[in-house]
Design an enzyme around this catalytic site. Structure first.
Site, PDB file in Angstrom:
ATOM      1  N   LYS A 185       0.884  -1.181   0.000  1.00  0.00           N
ATOM      2  CA  LYS A 185       0.000   0.000   0.000  1.00  0.00           C
ATOM      3  C   LYS A 185       0.919   1.228   0.000  1.00  0.00           C
ATOM      4  CE  LYS A 185      -1.823   2.988   2.099  1.00  0.00           C
ATOM      5  NZ  LYS A 185      -1.683   4.432   1.727  1.00  0.00           N
ATOM      6  N   GLY A 238       6.924   4.987   8.101  1.00  0.00           N
ATOM      7  CA  GLY A 238       6.073   6.169   8.206  1.00  0.00           C
ATOM      8  C   GLY A 238       6.221   6.816   9.563  1.00  0.00           C
ATOM      9  N   SER A 239       5.173   7.482  10.002  1.00  0.00           N
ATOM     10  CA  SER A 239       5.273   8.281  11.228  1.00  0.00           C
ATOM     11  C   SER A 239       4.972   7.439  12.473  1.00  0.00           C
ATOM     12  CB  SER A 239       4.299   9.454  11.143  1.00  0.00           C
ATOM     13  OG  SER A 239       2.984   8.958  11.052  1.00  0.00           O
ATOM     14  N   GLU A 260       9.765   1.265  10.678  1.00  0.00           N
ATOM     15  CA  GLU A 260      10.831   2.221  10.326  1.00  0.00           C
ATOM     16  C   GLU A 260      10.211   3.611  10.383  1.00  0.00           C
ATOM     17  OE1 GLU A 260      13.867   1.380   9.939  1.00  0.00           O
ATOM     18  OE2 GLU A 260      13.716  -0.786   9.646  1.00  0.00           O
ATOM     19  N   GLU A 393       9.825  16.385  14.714  1.00  0.00           N
ATOM     20  CA  GLU A 393      10.229  16.134  13.329  1.00  0.00           C
ATOM     21  C   GLU A 393       9.417  17.051  12.410  1.00  0.00           C
ATOM     22  OE1 GLU A 393       9.048  12.433  11.458  1.00  0.00           O
ATOM     23  OE2 GLU A 393      11.032  12.270  10.549  1.00  0.00           O
TER      24      GLU A 393
HETATM   25  P1  NAD Z   1       2.329   8.453   7.605  1.00  0.00           P
HETATM   26  O1  NAD Z   1       2.540   7.597   8.801  1.00  0.00           O
HETATM   27  O2  NAD Z   1       1.281   9.496   7.644  1.00  0.00           O
HETATM   28  O3  NAD Z   1       1.988   7.556   6.312  1.00  0.00           O
HETATM   29  C1  NAD Z   1       2.789   6.482   5.930  1.00  0.00           C
HETATM   30  C2  NAD Z   1       1.910   5.436   5.268  1.00  0.00           C
HETATM   31  O4  NAD Z   1       0.976   4.939   6.228  1.00  0.00           O
HETATM   32  C3  NAD Z   1       1.086   5.958   4.095  1.00  0.00           C
HETATM   33  O5  NAD Z   1       1.025   4.970   3.090  1.00  0.00           O
HETATM   34  C4  NAD Z   1      -0.290   6.154   4.714  1.00  0.00           C
HETATM   35  O6  NAD Z   1      -1.342   6.074   3.798  1.00  0.00           O
HETATM   36  C5  NAD Z   1      -0.333   4.995   5.677  1.00  0.00           C
HETATM   37  N1  NAD Z   1      -1.298   5.152   6.777  1.00  0.00           N
HETATM   38  C6  NAD Z   1      -1.787   6.304   7.304  1.00  0.00           C
HETATM   39  N2  NAD Z   1      -2.665   6.024   8.283  1.00  0.00           N
HETATM   40  C7  NAD Z   1      -2.740   4.681   8.385  1.00  0.00           C
HETATM   41  C8  NAD Z   1      -3.448   3.784   9.228  1.00  0.00           C
HETATM   42  N3  NAD Z   1      -4.297   4.223  10.153  1.00  0.00           N
HETATM   43  N4  NAD Z   1      -3.250   2.465   9.072  1.00  0.00           N
HETATM   44  C9  NAD Z   1      -2.388   2.005   8.153  1.00  0.00           C
HETATM   45  N5  NAD Z   1      -1.691   2.789   7.311  1.00  0.00           N
HETATM   46  C10 NAD Z   1      -1.860   4.127   7.440  1.00  0.00           C
HETATM   47  O7  NAD Z   1       3.747   9.056   7.279  1.00  0.00           O
HETATM   48  P2  NAD Z   1       4.083  10.161   6.189  1.00  0.00           P
HETATM   49  O8  NAD Z   1       3.786  11.489   6.764  1.00  0.00           O
HETATM   50  O9  NAD Z   1       3.503   9.767   4.899  1.00  0.00           O
HETATM   51  O10 NAD Z   1       5.667   9.942   6.074  1.00  0.00           O
HETATM   52  C11 NAD Z   1       6.580  10.647   6.816  1.00  0.00           C
HETATM   53  C12 NAD Z   1       7.062   9.833   8.000  1.00  0.00           C
HETATM   54  O11 NAD Z   1       7.724   8.657   7.558  1.00  0.00           O
HETATM   55  C13 NAD Z   1       8.103  10.617   8.766  1.00  0.00           C
HETATM   56  O12 NAD Z   1       7.893  10.453  10.140  1.00  0.00           O
HETATM   57  C14 NAD Z   1       9.407   9.961   8.335  1.00  0.00           C
HETATM   58  O13 NAD Z   1      10.470  10.131   9.221  1.00  0.00           O
HETATM   59  C15 NAD Z   1       8.990   8.541   8.195  1.00  0.00           C
HETATM   60  N6  NAD Z   1       9.948   7.786   7.372  1.00  0.00           N
HETATM   61  C16 NAD Z   1      10.741   6.845   7.972  1.00  0.00           C
HETATM   62  C17 NAD Z   1      11.675   6.138   7.224  1.00  0.00           C
HETATM   63  C18 NAD Z   1      12.565   5.106   7.867  1.00  0.00           C
HETATM   64  O14 NAD Z   1      13.061   4.241   7.159  1.00  0.00           O
HETATM   65  N7  NAD Z   1      12.803   5.163   9.161  1.00  0.00           N
HETATM   66  C19 NAD Z   1      11.782   6.373   5.856  1.00  0.00           C
HETATM   67  C20 NAD Z   1      10.965   7.335   5.277  1.00  0.00           C
HETATM   68  C21 NAD Z   1      10.041   8.037   6.050  1.00  0.00           C
END
Ligand code: NAD
Length: 490
Positions: A185, A238-239, A260, A393
């Site tokens: 996804k 993600g976050s 991650e 962040e």
């Molecule tokens: P996010 O958590 O909002 O979204 C990430 C993914 O999760 C998206 O595909 C989103 O659609 C999905 N998502 C959102 N809500 C969800 C839920 N309730 N259930 C399941 N999936 C859901 O993050 P973002 O704002 O898109 O990305 C930025 C974040 O990602 C930052 O915190 C960044 O540091 C982190 N990040 C970490 C790494 C790593 O390897 N450590 C790499 C890249 C980004």
């Protein structure tokens, strides 16, 4: 600016890949894809939900239990190498799609070609990781003990928008290497490169159902994947907030998890550093990809004797960075991914302006760029580690410079964060390099460089930056589970 031909793939109504077939969302709903460089439309993606996720998971399960489970390590290795060749052949197109979809300059997206080659070759080299080995035992009598490493099954991948052309390989790579199947996804804001890669993987011969893609919002498609009992493992990037939701959602069938997450990484500049390297190195350690990088070294700690000179030089450097449309070869930083992200970063710049001294940047671009989501790279100084801009962040091109006196103080400040993803330091002293790199509580530390990543070494985080290691044999092993067989030979 040079004109670039838009790939035929762009502007289409995109579907989901389920069991080898491209289909619209079951609901018929779509999401418009916005070009962050100018706010224009790039077509639509499917707004998948629980129904689409269920179909994709069933297809992945059927593939996992079918013919794919009989593929030998050699056959999977040859498949990954075919994927490698097809992807590299189309890399210019993929880089262009990524630039249009998420804004990163072409210089960055085309520059991913060599890394992509390495990551795929690495996973091709790992197809023998599963299997079986006879092991010595200490049992009375005559027993043969066999230890198997079996693929975990169906893996659900959820990735963010800041680098889908990187993030997708951390899911598909180990899945193909170990004989797992996957449902990915991608982020609703940047799915196009994932969709095009998946088409190309079909062309390369990846069997139906082995990789599946469902696009859509996190609250619909993402949460359905995290909850689905047919998924054995979730690999999430993600976050932190979303990770916590996923941990709770995944409890129903106790999925294995890899997380991650974000960071607020320290980058420490010692008084003996070579400033000709440290100034641009630390600046681009935050600004690369317009600061939308999990490992961004956004807290720059500078030793007092060189603090003022460093601030002056990073201010000058920052003003010289070219921000603009990623299609322009001169562009160093493209737009942010969305209006929402732009507003978030602007909010932090406003907070920072109230807390610290604005040295460079802080504004939006106007003129031709007024409809895109651009923000100038920004530096704050006169800051301390407890400020909001030093603790949260931002995920934008915002650097916060903080002075320190001793090595011990720098280490304490560096580690005073809920995160533990990465860190950096700049010094000409070998002892300082060793001591501080050991003391920084993070998954990766860079000395006199920032952000380099070898897929065969991999990376991961500690503390609130998550758990699990991407790349290297640890990653491959996390797609396998051990199974022991005892045979009584008497
Ligand atoms: P996010 O958590 O909002 O979204 C990430 C993914 O999760 C998206 O595909 C989103 O659609 C999905 N998502 C959102 N809500 C969800 C839920 N309730 N259930 C399941 N999936 C859901 O993050 P973002 O704002 O898109 O990305 C930025 C974040 O990602 C930052 O915190 C960044 O540091 C982190 N990040 C970490 C790494 C790593 O390897 N450590 C790499 C890249 C980004």
């Amino acid at each position: 600016m040079t004109t670039v031909e838009t790939p035929a793939f762009i502007g289409r109504k995109q579907g989901n890949l389920i069991g080898g077939t491209w289909v619209p969302a079951a609901s018929g709903e779509t999401i418009e894809v916005i070009n962050p460089a100018n706010g224009g439309s790039l077509g639509t993606i499917a707004a998948g939900d629980a129904e689409d996720v269920d179909a994709a998971v069933r297809a992945a399960r059927a593939a996992f239990e079918g013919e794919w489970s009989r593929w030998t390590p050699h056959e999977r290795r040859k498949l990954i190498l075919r994927v490698h060749d097809v992807i590299l052949e189309h890399f210019d197109e993929l880089a262009l799609i990524e630039t249009l979809d998420m804004g990163a300059p072409l210089s960055r997206t085309t520059g991913l070609k060599e890394w992509t080659s390495q990551v795929l070759q690495f996973y091709a080299s790992q197809t023998g990781a599963g299997g079986v080995a006879a092991q010595p035992n200490s049992l009375p009598g005559d027993f043969l003990t066999l230890k198997y490493q079996r693929p975990v099954g169906v893996v659900g991948g959820i990735i963010p928008w800041n680098g889908p052309l990187i993030g997708l390989w951390w899911i598909f790579g180990p899945a193909l290497a170990t004989g797992c199947t996957a449902v990915l996804k991608p982020a609703e804001d940047a799915s196009l490169s994932v969709l095009r890669v998946s088409e190309l993987m079909q062309e390369a011969g990846v069997p139906d159902g082995v990789i599946n893609v469902v696009t859509g919002y996190g609250r619909d498609a993402g949460s359905a994947l995290a909850e689905h009992h047919g998924v054995d493992r979730i690999a999430f990037t993600g976050s932190v907030g979303t990770a916590q939701t996923i941990v709770r959602a995944s409890a129903g069938n106790l999925k294995r998890l890899q997380m991650e997450l974000g960071g607020k990484s320290p980058d420490i500049v010692f008084a003996d550093a070579d400033l000709d390297k440290a100034v641009p190195g630390a600046a681009m350690g935050v600004f690369t990809n317009s600061g939308q990088v999990c490992v961004a070294g956004s807290r720059i700690f500078v030793q007092r004797p060189i603090h003022d000179e460093f601030v002056a030089r990073i201010g000058e450097f920052t003003k010289s960075v070219r921000v603009g449309d990623g299609l322009d070869p001169a562009t160093q930083l493209g737009p942010l991914i969305s209006l929402r992200q732009l507003e978030r970063v602007q909010k932090y710049i406003e907070i920072g302006s109230g807390e610290a001294e604005l040295v460079a940047g802080g504004g939006r671009l106007g003129g031709d760029y007024a409809n895109g989501f651009y923000v100038e790279p920004t530096v704050f100084a006169g800051a301390h580690n407890e400020m909001t801009i030093a603790q949260e962040e931002i995920f934008g091109p915002v650097a916060t410079v903080i002075p320190f006196d001793t090595m011990e103080e720098a280490i304490t400040l560096a580690n005073t964060t809920p995160y533990g993803l990465a860190g950096g330091l700049w010094t000409e002293n070998l002892g300082t390099a060793h001591k501080v790199s050991q003391a920084i509580d993070a998954g990766t530390v860079w000395v006199n460089c920032y952000g380099v990543l070898d897929p065969a070494i991999g990376f991961g985080g500690t503390k609130m930056s998550g758990y699990g290691w991407k790349g290297a044999k640890e990653h491959v092993e996390s797609y396998l589970y051990p199974k022991a067989v005892y045979m009584n030979l008497n």
